[in-house]
Design an enzyme around this catalytic site. Structure first.
Site, mmCIF file in Angstrom:
data_model
loop_
_atom_site.group_PDB
_atom_site.id
_atom_site.type_symbol
_atom_site.label_atom_id
_atom_site.label_comp_id
_atom_site.label_asym_id
_atom_site.label_seq_id
_atom_site.Cartn_x
_atom_site.Cartn_y
_atom_site.Cartn_z
ATOM 1 N N GLY A 30 0.827 -1.200 0.000
ATOM 2 C CA GLY A 30 0.000 0.000 0.000
ATOM 3 C C GLY A 30 0.857 1.244 0.000
ATOM 4 C CB SER A 31 -0.011 4.736 0.757
ATOM 5 O OG SER A 31 -0.340 4.720 2.134
ATOM 6 C CB SER A 32 5.370 5.465 1.290
ATOM 7 O OG SER A 32 4.900 6.722 0.863
ATOM 8 C CD GLU A 49 4.110 -5.458 -3.458
ATOM 9 O OE1 GLU A 49 3.657 -5.063 -4.554
ATOM 10 O OE2 GLU A 49 3.700 -6.455 -2.878
ATOM 11 C CB CYS A 84 3.876 -6.254 -7.750
ATOM 12 S SG CYS A 84 2.558 -6.552 -6.564
#
Length: 118
Positions: A30-32, A49, A84
């Site tokens: 997901g988002s950083s 990830e 991805c």
């Protein structure tokens, strides 16, 4: 080994579940911003990830231009880019630019359309 996949919209429910459950390890995609919060709150017991911002760098040796162009196109747009490993940015050596690969890539991308899910 237990594996669970959980998806939720608000984030608060999942955060509470993770805090209450005290997992030994969490895999997060997901988002950083959310990744940083979870890394702190889970005391580093998380694997993150990179949210799929993948570079492709093509070096100076030009060869098999049609295949390279096709592979670049596939890497960027196959599965509607929802994988991805989808290429997010392409860096080309000047030799490839001079070979005309940019025009070939543009032609390949222009063939894609929603009606046939390409």
């Amino acid at each position: 080994t237990d594996v669970d996949f959980l998806h939720n919209k608000d984030g608060m429910s999942m955060h509470k579940l993770l805090m209450d459950g005290k997992p030994r390890m969490t895999q997060f995609t997901g988002s950083s911003r959310v990744g940083e919060i979870l890394a702190k709150d889970l005391n580093g017991k998380i694997k993150l990830e990179d949210a799929g911002f993948d570079w492709k760098i093509i070096g100076p040796d030009v060869g098999d231009e049609e295949y390279v162009a096709w592979q670049c196109d596939q890497d960027a747009y196959a599965y509607s880019g929802q994988k991805c490993s989808a290429t997010s940015i392409l860096f080309l050596h000047q030799n490839w630019v001079e070979s005309g690969i940019e025009a070939t890539l543009a032609d390949l991308a222009a063939r894609r359309q929603l009606s046939d899910l390409t």
